[in-house]
Design an enzyme around this catalytic site. Structure first.
Site, PDB file in Angstrom:
ATOM      1  N   GLU A  95      -4.234   3.790   4.406  1.00  0.00           N
ATOM      2  CA  GLU A  95      -4.175   3.067   5.620  1.00  0.00           C
ATOM      3  C   GLU A  95      -4.904   3.848   6.626  1.00  0.00           C
ATOM      4  OE1 GLU A  95      -0.078   2.416   6.327  1.00  0.00           O
ATOM      5  OE2 GLU A  95      -0.577   1.112   8.051  1.00  0.00           O
TER       6      GLU A  95
ATOM      7  N   ARG B 248       3.622  13.635  -5.464  1.00  0.00           N
ATOM      8  CA  ARG B 248       2.728  13.936  -4.402  1.00  0.00           C
ATOM      9  C   ARG B 248       2.580  15.329  -4.176  1.00  0.00           C
ATOM     10  NH1 ARG B 248       3.211  11.870   0.938  1.00  0.00           N
ATOM     11  NH2 ARG B 248       3.301   9.906   0.259  1.00  0.00           N
TER      12      ARG B 248
ATOM     13  N   LYS C 297       1.794  11.757   8.473  1.00  0.00           N
ATOM     14  CA  LYS C 297       0.997  11.456   9.578  1.00  0.00           C
ATOM     15  C   LYS C 297       1.518  11.545  10.931  1.00  0.00           C
ATOM     16  CE  LYS C 297      -1.943   8.515   6.943  1.00  0.00           C
ATOM     17  NZ  LYS C 297      -2.146   7.366   6.420  1.00  0.00           N
TER      18      LYS C 297
HETATM   19  P1  ATP Z   1       2.006   8.710   5.608  1.00  0.00           P
HETATM   20  O1  ATP Z   1       3.341   7.935   4.714  1.00  0.00           O
HETATM   21  O2  ATP Z   1       2.064  10.021   6.040  1.00  0.00           O
HETATM   22  O3  ATP Z   1       1.510   7.569   6.528  1.00  0.00           O
HETATM   23  P2  ATP Z   1       0.838   7.631   3.386  1.00  0.00           P
HETATM   24  O4  ATP Z   1       0.915   8.414   2.061  1.00  0.00           O
HETATM   25  O5  ATP Z   1       1.242   6.256   3.406  1.00  0.00           O
HETATM   26  O6  ATP Z   1       0.959   8.657   4.303  1.00  0.00           O
HETATM   27  P3  ATP Z   1      -1.744   6.270   2.777  1.00  0.00           P
HETATM   28  O7  ATP Z   1      -2.895   6.252   3.820  1.00  0.00           O
HETATM   29  O8  ATP Z   1      -1.081   5.031   2.650  1.00  0.00           O
HETATM   30  O9  ATP Z   1      -0.811   7.323   3.612  1.00  0.00           O
HETATM   31  O10 ATP Z   1      -2.065   6.998   1.456  1.00  0.00           O
HETATM   32  C1  ATP Z   1      -3.214   6.671   0.689  1.00  0.00           C
HETATM   33  C2  ATP Z   1      -3.153   7.175  -0.560  1.00  0.00           C
HETATM   34  O11 ATP Z   1      -2.777   8.571  -0.726  1.00  0.00           O
HETATM   35  C3  ATP Z   1      -1.856   6.541  -1.323  1.00  0.00           C
HETATM   36  O12 ATP Z   1      -1.960   6.176  -2.451  1.00  0.00           O
HETATM   37  C4  ATP Z   1      -0.786   7.781  -1.245  1.00  0.00           C
HETATM   38  O13 ATP Z   1      -0.040   7.629  -2.555  1.00  0.00           O
HETATM   39  C5  ATP Z   1      -1.843   9.102  -1.365  1.00  0.00           C
HETATM   40  N1  ATP Z   1      -1.125  10.195  -0.723  1.00  0.00           N
HETATM   41  C6  ATP Z   1      -0.754  10.358   0.516  1.00  0.00           C
HETATM   42  N2  ATP Z   1      -0.052  11.366   0.549  1.00  0.00           N
HETATM   43  C7  ATP Z   1      -0.156  12.001  -0.629  1.00  0.00           C
HETATM   44  C8  ATP Z   1       0.173  13.628  -1.013  1.00  0.00           C
HETATM   45  N3  ATP Z   1       0.808  14.420  -0.226  1.00  0.00           N
HETATM   46  N4  ATP Z   1      -0.142  13.821  -2.413  1.00  0.00           N
HETATM   47  C9  ATP Z   1      -0.785  12.883  -3.088  1.00  0.00           C
HETATM   48  N5  ATP Z   1      -1.070  11.874  -2.875  1.00  0.00           N
HETATM   49  C10 ATP Z   1      -0.923  11.271  -1.558  1.00  0.00           C
HETATM   50 MG    MG Z   2       1.086   4.350   3.238  1.00  0.00          MG
END
Ligand code: ATP
Ligand code: MG
Length: 565
Positions: free
Chosen positions: A42, A269, A279
């Site tokens: 995102e 994760r 974030k």
């Molecule tokens: P936040 O919840 O902090 O906003 P997010 O995980 O929703 O972060 P996205 O931009 O939606 O952030 O993430 C893009 C991709 O990266 C998604 O497929 C998510 O599952 C993966 N991702 C994010 N954080 C991790 C992590 N700590 N380990 C592995 N994959 C991750």
């Molecule tokens: Mg997300």
């Protein structure tokens, strides 16, 4: 371990469960034998090291199995997204060594998603609901109590089509109506109790302005985005496991056939000790100026790590070692540091830099003498060659390499003792000059002219070798010493405010002297300061006034802890 830009499982001693699934699908000829993945961030923040795990998996699988991987911006929330984030994400993916097969935007599919929603309505599988947020909660039920049906559920297809169109046309306020999937209000999985699939948001979208005032929800949008792009394997983190039935429902309800549609597969994760990755928290650190920006070298962001000098290969290596599983755990940040050292040890050049200078005058060397000495650029890589170092009568050595009254076993310099100057001569201290407070201000020393290059002239041995720079040609440099941003292993755990757990010593700025060749090293390059650590050239500096960021020290805590395991 070969760095083939894949997460692989070289060290895991076996194929991980995701690769097993992919191989089985290939063997069965599913999806026409194609492998298409996507990385779907995102654009509401900068990528962090957690994302690198997903990137290595999504792009890694595609490259290992002859498939392709798209970068898709999941820009379905108009409020928080921004083009600033978009560009940084593209840069970060490329920094990690991957090139997207295509760059797509979920929002470019809004027309198709809207048509799909109308199709669901026509099939009797979606309806417009007018419950307020509070009522919605009451109707939803809980784990033991089944939900109740919303009055909207009884609407006819015609009524629903009309209301949904009017939602799109902006006739209703935010929250006044939603479109819901018609599934099962008694489902044990609460996500399946007629979930909302469209909501009203009168907000400008960073790409489409005010074209839309209805926005699809993640659980509805994501499977469609995957299907539109022909994605075969849609990897996401474990918290989406309970959303998978809805993912499947959306696709099945719209006629996508089981063996020719995307499948969601969840993995755990990445969590790192001494690090926060949400974030929201990272944004707070930036906004409230606890760090200098998203690319502050202490941040776990990809851009922060790059500025700090962490090579992409080290991030890939770490992800390979961590592997892909279904179990949540916390990875020791010492493993990351270990991977950084391993990569930098083989790839980067050695230089000499003195961080806490103590002046040395060599009393038996000609006053204006200069002399080129050969220095090896990288003992791990012969092709890196040698460079010339200039020797002279005035040097700087590290203050910590001299002791007035050395304890037993101290092999560096002290009055009357002898050490080897790296690539130079044997050096003996004949006098230490001291100020009124007893602080050593400079040393007077002699060299043994027969020991040029640091070799013993007569079989006499010296135990210590110290680094130095030539005072006449050394360049003054700003050196930024970074340490972990948090002083506790699990910042924020147990309800503690993570901001109270910041490490007060995570950043220190000092002035040192570096050999002249270091001033010419291009921005971003990582180097080793001999005996001190790995450092990267920061963009804040220039060749007249270089700035270096400490990437990591030389001592490897992970190696020690894991020896023999
Ligand atoms: P936040 O919840 O902090 O906003 P997010 O995980 O929703 O972060 P996205 O931009 O939606 O952030 O993430 C893009 C991709 O990266 C998604 O497929 C998510 O599952 C993966 N991702 C994010 N954080 C991790 C992590 N700590 N380990 C592995 N994959 C991750
Ligand atoms: Mg997300």
């Amino acid at each position: 371990m070969a760095d083939d830009k894949t997460t692989g499982n070289v060290s895991a001693g076996g194929v991980d469960f995701i690769r097993e699934i992919v191989m089985a699908d290939l063997a069965a000829g599913n999806n026409g034998g194609k492998i298409i993945t996507r990385f779907p961030p995102e654009p509401n923040g900068y990528l962090h090291i957690g994302h690198s795990k997903a990137i290595c998996l999504d792009f890694g699988i595609a490259s290992e199995f002859g498939g392709k991987c798209n970068l898709r911006f999941d820009d379905t929330n108009p409020e928080k997204e921004d083009v600033e984030y978009e560009q940084s994400i593209i840069n970060d993916v490329r920094y990690l060594g991957f090139e997207p097969a295509g760059i797509y935007y979920a929002s470019d599919y809004f027309d198709r998603m809207y048509e799909c929603a109308k199709e669901l309505i026509r099939r009797g599988l979606a309806y417009v609901c007018d419950l307020s947020a509070d009522e919605w909660k009451q109707y939803l039920g809980d784990l033991v109590v089944p939900g109740r049906e919303s009055p909207g559920r009884k609407r006819t297809v015609e009524e629903n089509l009309d209301l949904f169109e009017r939602m799109k046309n902006g006739e209703f306020a935010d929250g006044e109506k939603v479109l819901r999937a018609r599934i099962d209000m008694a489902s044990p999985n609460i996500n399946m109790r007629d979930p909302v699939i469209y909501r009203i948001r009168h907000a400008s979208h960073f790409r489409h302005g005010d074209k839309w005032c209805i926005y699809p929800m993640y659980d509805y949008a994501h499977p469609l985005e995957d299907a539109f792009e022909g994605v075969t394997h849609s990897f996401c983190t474990l918290e989406f496991e309970i959303h998978r039935p809805l993912y499947d429902w959306v696709l099945e309800s719209l006629g996508y056939k089981e063996d020719a549609r995307p499948h969601q597969i969840e993995f755990s994760r990445l969590n790192l000790s001494y690090t926060v990755m949400s974030k929201r928290k990272l944004l707070q650190l930036v906004k409230e100026k606890y760090v200098s920006g998203w690319d502050d070298p202490r941040m776990p962001t990809i851009c922060g790590m790059r500025r700090r000098g962490v090579p992409a290969a080290a991030l890939r290596r770490m992800n390979r070692i961590v592997g892909i599983t279904k179990y949540d755990g916390v990875t020791d940040v010492a493993l990351l540091e270990h991977c950084v050292r391993e990569e930098l040890n083989s790839s980067c050049r050695r230089y000499m830099a003195v961080l806490d200078p103590l002046p040395v005058r060599i009393v038996n060397y000609p006053d204006n003498g200069v002399e080129p000495l050969d220095a090896v650029n990288n003992p791990e890589d012969e092709s890196a060659g040698v460079r010339k170092l200039e020797f002279g009568p005035e040097l700087y050595i590290e203050r910590s390499d001299f002791m007035m009254e050395p304890p037993k076993g101290y092999f560096r310099l002290s009055p009357g003792s002898e050490v080897r100057l790296r690539y130079g001569y044997y050096l003996t201290c004949v006098k230490a000059n001291v100020d009124a407070d007893g602080k050593v201000t400079s040393l007077e020393c002699t060299i043994d002219p027969e020991s040029r290059g640091g070799t013993s002239p007569d079989g006499r041995k010296v135990k210590g070798t110290i680094h130095w720079v030539n005072a006449a040609t050394a360049v003054k440099a700003e050196i930024r010493l970074y340490d972990r941003l948090f002083s506790v292993e699990a910042p924020g755990a147990g309800g503690v405010d993570f901001l109270t757990q910041l490490n007060p010593d995570s950043f220190k700025k000092i002035t040192g002297y570096v050999e002249p060749a270091l001033a010419e090293v291009p921005t971003g390059t990582a180097v080793q300061f001999e005996r001190t650590g790995y450092f990267a050239v920061d963009p804040d500096g220039c060749s007249a006034a270089p700035v270096f960021n400490r990437t990591v020290g030389l001592k490897d805590a992970w190696n020690k802890q894991n020896k023999g395991k």
